[in-house]
Design a protein around this motif. Structure first.
Motif, PDB file in Angstrom:
ATOM      1  N   ALA A   1      26.834 -14.986  36.893  1.00  0.00           N
ATOM      2  CA  ALA A   1      26.507 -16.173  36.090  1.00  0.00           C
ATOM      3  C   ALA A   1      26.894 -15.987  34.627  1.00  0.00           C
ATOM      4  O   ALA A   1      27.493 -16.881  34.010  1.00  0.00           O
ATOM      5  CB  ALA A   1      25.019 -16.486  36.205  1.00  0.00           C
ATOM      6  N   THR A   2      26.554 -14.836  34.059  1.00  0.00           N
ATOM      7  CA  THR A   2      26.873 -14.621  32.645  1.00  0.00           C
ATOM      8  C   THR A   2      28.381 -14.536  32.422  1.00  0.00           C
ATOM      9  O   THR A   2      28.883 -14.970  31.385  1.00  0.00           O
ATOM     10  CB  THR A   2      26.191 -13.349  32.117  1.00  0.00           C
ATOM     11  OG1 THR A   2      26.609 -12.210  32.880  1.00  0.00           O
ATOM     12  CG2 THR A   2      24.669 -13.468  32.184  1.00  0.00           C
ATOM     13  N   SER A   3      29.114 -14.009  33.412  1.00  0.00           N
ATOM     14  CA  SER A   3      30.571 -13.894  33.273  1.00  0.00           C
ATOM     15  C   SER A   3      31.252 -15.246  33.240  1.00  0.00           C
ATOM     16  O   SER A   3      32.286 -15.411  32.579  1.00  0.00           O
ATOM     17  CB  SER A   3      31.149 -13.051  34.424  1.00  0.00           C
ATOM     18  OG  SER A   3      30.715 -11.713  34.351  1.00  0.00           O
ATOM     19  N   VAL A   4      30.709 -16.237  33.944  1.00  0.00           N
ATOM     20  CA  VAL A   4      31.296 -17.580  33.890  1.00  0.00           C
ATOM     21  C   VAL A   4      31.350 -18.064  32.444  1.00  0.00           C
ATOM     22  O   VAL A   4      32.376 -18.579  31.975  1.00  0.00           O
ATOM     23  CB  VAL A   4      30.480 -18.576  34.743  1.00  0.00           C
ATOM     24  CG1 VAL A   4      31.072 -19.991  34.607  1.00  0.00           C
ATOM     25  CG2 VAL A   4      30.477 -18.177  36.207  1.00  0.00           C
ATOM     26  N   VAL A   5      30.256 -17.860  31.723  1.00  0.00           N
ATOM     27  CA  VAL A   5      30.195 -18.328  30.332  1.00  0.00           C
ATOM     28  C   VAL A   5      31.123 -17.511  29.438  1.00  0.00           C
ATOM     29  O   VAL A   5      31.890 -18.070  28.640  1.00  0.00           O
ATOM     30  CB  VAL A   5      28.755 -18.271  29.798  1.00  0.00           C
ATOM     31  CG1 VAL A   5      28.699 -18.741  28.346  1.00  0.00           C
ATOM     32  CG2 VAL A   5      27.829 -19.112  30.660  1.00  0.00           C
ATOM     33  N   SER A   6      31.068 -16.197  29.544  1.00  0.00           N
ATOM     34  CA  SER A   6      31.866 -15.359  28.642  1.00  0.00           C
ATOM     35  C   SER A   6      33.362 -15.542  28.868  1.00  0.00           C
ATOM     36  O   SER A   6      34.154 -15.511  27.919  1.00  0.00           O
ATOM     37  CB  SER A   6      31.478 -13.882  28.784  1.00  0.00           C
ATOM     38  OG  SER A   6      31.633 -13.425  30.105  1.00  0.00           O
ATOM     39  N   ILE A   7      33.757 -15.789  30.120  1.00  0.00           N
ATOM     40  CA  ILE A   7      35.177 -16.055  30.400  1.00  0.00           C
ATOM     41  C   ILE A   7      35.566 -17.433  29.892  1.00  0.00           C
ATOM     42  O   ILE A   7      36.599 -17.605  29.232  1.00  0.00           O
ATOM     43  CB  ILE A   7      35.464 -15.917  31.915  1.00  0.00           C
ATOM     44  CG1 ILE A   7      35.285 -14.471  32.374  1.00  0.00           C
ATOM     45  CG2 ILE A   7      36.880 -16.401  32.238  1.00  0.00           C
ATOM     46  CD1 ILE A   7      35.260 -14.293  33.878  1.00  0.00           C
ATOM     47  N   HIS A   8      34.750 -18.418  30.188  1.00  0.00           N
ATOM     48  CA  HIS A   8      35.051 -19.794  29.755  1.00  0.00           C
ATOM     49  C   HIS A   8      35.127 -19.898  28.237  1.00  0.00           C
ATOM     50  O   HIS A   8      35.960 -20.639  27.698  1.00  0.00           O
ATOM     51  CB  HIS A   8      33.971 -20.746  30.298  1.00  0.00           C
ATOM     52  CG  HIS A   8      34.189 -22.178  29.934  1.00  0.00           C
ATOM     53  ND1 HIS A   8      35.257 -22.917  30.412  1.00  0.00           N
ATOM     54  CD2 HIS A   8      33.475 -23.017  29.136  1.00  0.00           C
ATOM     55  CE1 HIS A   8      35.195 -24.133  29.921  1.00  0.00           C
ATOM     56  NE2 HIS A   8      34.132 -24.233  29.142  1.00  0.00           N
ATOM     57  N   GLU A   9      34.278 -19.136  27.546  1.00  0.00           N
ATOM     58  CA  GLU A   9      34.246 -19.163  26.083  1.00  0.00           C
ATOM     59  C   GLU A   9      35.199 -18.145  25.454  1.00  0.00           C
ATOM     60  O   GLU A   9      35.237 -18.007  24.232  1.00  0.00           O
ATOM     61  CB  GLU A   9      32.815 -18.894  25.595  1.00  0.00           C
ATOM     62  CG  GLU A   9      31.800 -19.935  26.024  1.00  0.00           C
ATOM     63  CD  GLU A   9      31.999 -21.270  25.336  1.00  0.00           C
ATOM     64  OE1 GLU A   9      32.534 -21.271  24.210  1.00  0.00           O
ATOM     65  OE2 GLU A   9      31.634 -22.301  25.926  1.00  0.00           O
ATOM     66  N   HIS A  10      35.948 -17.405  26.271  1.00  0.00           N
ATOM     67  CA  HIS A  10      36.915 -16.402  25.790  1.00  0.00           C
ATOM     68  C   HIS A  10      36.264 -15.413  24.825  1.00  0.00           C
ATOM     69  O   HIS A  10      36.782 -15.135  23.733  1.00  0.00           O
ATOM     70  CB  HIS A  10      38.109 -17.086  25.102  1.00  0.00           C
ATOM     71  CG  HIS A  10      38.781 -18.125  25.942  1.00  0.00           C
ATOM     72  ND1 HIS A  10      39.539 -17.815  27.047  1.00  0.00           N
ATOM     73  CD2 HIS A  10      38.786 -19.481  25.856  1.00  0.00           C
ATOM     74  CE1 HIS A  10      40.000 -18.932  27.592  1.00  0.00           C
ATOM     75  NE2 HIS A  10      39.553 -19.954  26.892  1.00  0.00           N
ATOM     76  N   MET A  11      35.125 -14.868  25.233  1.00  0.00           N
ATOM     77  CA  MET A  11      34.385 -13.954  24.360  1.00  0.00           C
ATOM     78  C   MET A  11      35.026 -12.562  24.354  1.00  0.00           C
ATOM     79  O   MET A  11      34.939 -11.819  25.328  1.00  0.00           O
ATOM     80  CB  MET A  11      32.931 -13.830  24.830  1.00  0.00           C
ATOM     81  CG  MET A  11      32.101 -15.063  24.633  1.00  0.00           C
ATOM     82  SD  MET A  11      30.357 -14.754  25.086  1.00  0.00           S
ATOM     83  CE  MET A  11      29.696 -16.413  24.961  1.00  0.00           C
ATOM     84  N   LYS A  12      35.646 -12.229  23.240  1.00  0.00           N
ATOM     85  CA  LYS A  12      36.188 -10.873  23.099  1.00  0.00           C
ATOM     86  C   LYS A  12      35.056  -9.856  22.975  1.00  0.00           C
ATOM     87  O   LYS A  12      35.193  -8.707  23.409  1.00  0.00           O
ATOM     88  CB  LYS A  12      37.115 -10.804  21.880  1.00  0.00           C
ATOM     89  CG  LYS A  12      38.393 -11.618  22.050  1.00  0.00           C
ATOM     90  CD  LYS A  12      39.304 -11.484  20.838  1.00  0.00           C
ATOM     91  CE  LYS A  12      40.583 -12.290  21.036  1.00  0.00           C
ATOM     92  NZ  LYS A  12      41.498 -12.195  19.859  1.00  0.00           N
ATOM     93  N   VAL A  13      33.964 -10.271  22.357  1.00  0.00           N
ATOM     94  CA  VAL A  13      32.751  -9.464  22.266  1.00  0.00           C
ATOM     95  C   VAL A  13      31.618 -10.274  22.890  1.00  0.00           C
ATOM     96  O   VAL A  13      31.373 -11.406  22.486  1.00  0.00           O
ATOM     97  CB  VAL A  13      32.407  -9.112  20.803  1.00  0.00           C
ATOM     98  CG1 VAL A  13      31.102  -8.324  20.735  1.00  0.00           C
ATOM     99  CG2 VAL A  13      33.553  -8.332  20.161  1.00  0.00           C
ATOM    100  N   TYR A  14      30.966  -9.698  23.882  1.00  0.00           N
ATOM    101  CA  TYR A  14      29.926 -10.427  24.600  1.00  0.00           C
ATOM    102  C   TYR A  14      28.778 -10.764  23.657  1.00  0.00           C
ATOM    103  O   TYR A  14      28.286  -9.916  22.917  1.00  0.00           O
ATOM    104  CB  TYR A  14      29.416  -9.587  25.773  1.00  0.00           C
ATOM    105  CG  TYR A  14      28.442 -10.320  26.657  1.00  0.00           C
ATOM    106  CD1 TYR A  14      28.900 -11.186  27.634  1.00  0.00           C
ATOM    107  CD2 TYR A  14      27.070 -10.155  26.498  1.00  0.00           C
ATOM    108  CE1 TYR A  14      28.020 -11.881  28.444  1.00  0.00           C
ATOM    109  CE2 TYR A  14      26.175 -10.845  27.308  1.00  0.00           C
ATOM    110  CZ  TYR A  14      26.665 -11.709  28.276  1.00  0.00           C
ATOM    111  OH  TYR A  14      25.779 -12.389  29.066  1.00  0.00           O
ATOM    112  N   ASP A  15      28.352 -12.010  23.692  1.00  0.00           N
ATOM    113  CA  ASP A  15      27.289 -12.500  22.818  1.00  0.00           C
ATOM    114  C   ASP A  15      26.164 -13.055  23.683  1.00  0.00           C
ATOM    115  O   ASP A  15      26.233 -14.186  24.170  1.00  0.00           O
ATOM    116  CB  ASP A  15      27.835 -13.580  21.883  1.00  0.00           C
ATOM    117  CG  ASP A  15      26.809 -14.047  20.847  1.00  0.00           C
ATOM    118  OD1 ASP A  15      25.613 -13.774  21.032  1.00  0.00           O
ATOM    119  OD2 ASP A  15      27.218 -14.689  19.859  1.00  0.00           O
ATOM    120  N   SER A  16      25.125 -12.260  23.866  1.00  0.00           N
ATOM    121  CA  SER A  16      24.010 -12.639  24.725  1.00  0.00           C
ATOM    122  C   SER A  16      23.362 -13.945  24.266  1.00  0.00           C
ATOM    123  O   SER A  16      22.969 -14.785  25.092  1.00  0.00           O
ATOM    124  CB  SER A  16      22.976 -11.517  24.742  1.00  0.00           C
ATOM    125  OG  SER A  16      21.856 -11.862  25.503  1.00  0.00           O
TER     126      SER A  16
END
Length: 315
Positions: free
Chosen positions: A219-234
């Motif tokens: 679930a969290t990966s869907v957001v981080s990929i969609h938002e192109h997060m180079k650094v994961y932001d909880s």
């Protein structure tokens, strides 16, 4: 209520995670989080055994976690309650006792919990941010997936743990790189057939969740990929709503490339690349069976549930 300091450790099929937090009258105050991809469940579905090298990978991380825990011992909190739980891979493995003994030897008292207990703790943690809401909580792990329905702040009205997880589905069905369309179709139908009877049972209870909350790495990966997060932001991930179209976009991107390319996708932890396609497939299937058009991602999950449960039971 005196504030107590806890360290919750979740040893899953794919990851090991640590949460340090204080629990008291002010509720839960998080101090530190750690996550490491250790793939304890590698090969367990086929062999029924934990590999020695997989157990050693976890032991290495547990030594590191113990060092971090020690850094949070203070004059006010000289003692920290450490609660370590293991889930699907350890449940399935015939040599889980050997693994428990290994960790006991380095100072970690490990409890292997059944799927129903895992589901209850996941709901306790995830629902703490949605008090009073009627929820369906979904926890997709490496070896199992839990669905739990209930009102935030109350006991669940329905819970079930499926022996369906992203590593298990990958090892059973997805042999090609990238996965072939027929492999994905067979995997999805197997998943749907296994899950549908329990969703029918949930409907028969008459409980109608108003929000689907999804926890854990898929679930969290869907957001981080969609938002192109180079650094994961909880903080950006927590409580983000993901609709079916966004999930499908990310799923299509992941399933269309091989493993080496998948590891380079911005927002995806490379350690998840080998199992993330199956995770997306499971999430899509759950959404369809639940009849929902979106889910809310939560960073609050079984780790918080472990600590909340210990605190309320005076442990």
């Amino acid at each position: 209520m005196r504030t107590k300091r806890y360290a919750a450790i979740d040893i899953g099929t794919v990851t090991c995670r640590l949460l340090l937090a204080d629990a008291g009258e002010q509720g839960l105050v998080e101090l530190h989080r750690e996550v490491a991809i250790t793939n304890l469940g590698e090969g367990v579905d086929a062999t029924g055994m934990l590999k020695p090298e997989a157990m050693e990978r976890v032991a290495i991380q547990m030594r590191r976690f113990l060092g971090i825990i020690d850094e949070y011992r203070t004059p006010e909190h000289p003692s920290i309650d450490i609660i370590a739980l293991a889930t699907s891979a350890s449940r399935d493995a015939a040599n889980a006792g050997e693994f428990v003994s290994m960790l006991d030897g380095i100072g970690i008292g490990l409890t292997v919990i059944p799927g129903e207990r895992e589901a209850a703790l996941s709901f306790l943690g995830a629902s703490s941010d949605f008090i009073g809401e009627d929820l369906l909580v979904v926890d997709i792990g490496g070896g199992s997936t839990e669905i739990i329905a209930g009102t935030g702040g109350k006991e669940p009205v329905f819970k079930h743990s499926f022996d369906i997880g992203c590593r298990r589905v990958t090892e059973k069905f997805l042999a090609s790189d990238p996965p072939a369309a027929d492999e994905l179709a067979v995997a999805k139908e197997w998943t749907r057939q296994a899950m549908e009877p329990k969703f029918a049972e949930l409907r028969q209870t008459g409980f109608a969740p108003k929000r689907m909350v999804a926890v854990a790495g898929t679930a969290t990966s869907v957001v981080s990929i969609h938002e192109h997060m180079k650094v994961y932001d909880s903080a950006r991930v927590h409580k983000t709503a993901v609709d079916a179209a966004t999930l499908e976009d990310v799923y299509a991107q992941l399933r269309s490339v091989n493993l080496a390319e998948r590891k380079r996708i911005v927002g995806l932890d490379p350690g998840r690349a080998s199992v993330i396609v199956a995770g997306m497939l499971i999430m899509e299937t759950v959404m369809e069976l639940a009849g929902v058009g979106e889910f809310t991602v939560s960073e609050t999950d079984i780790l918080q549930g472990i600590i909340l449960d210990a605190a309320r039971n005076g442990k």
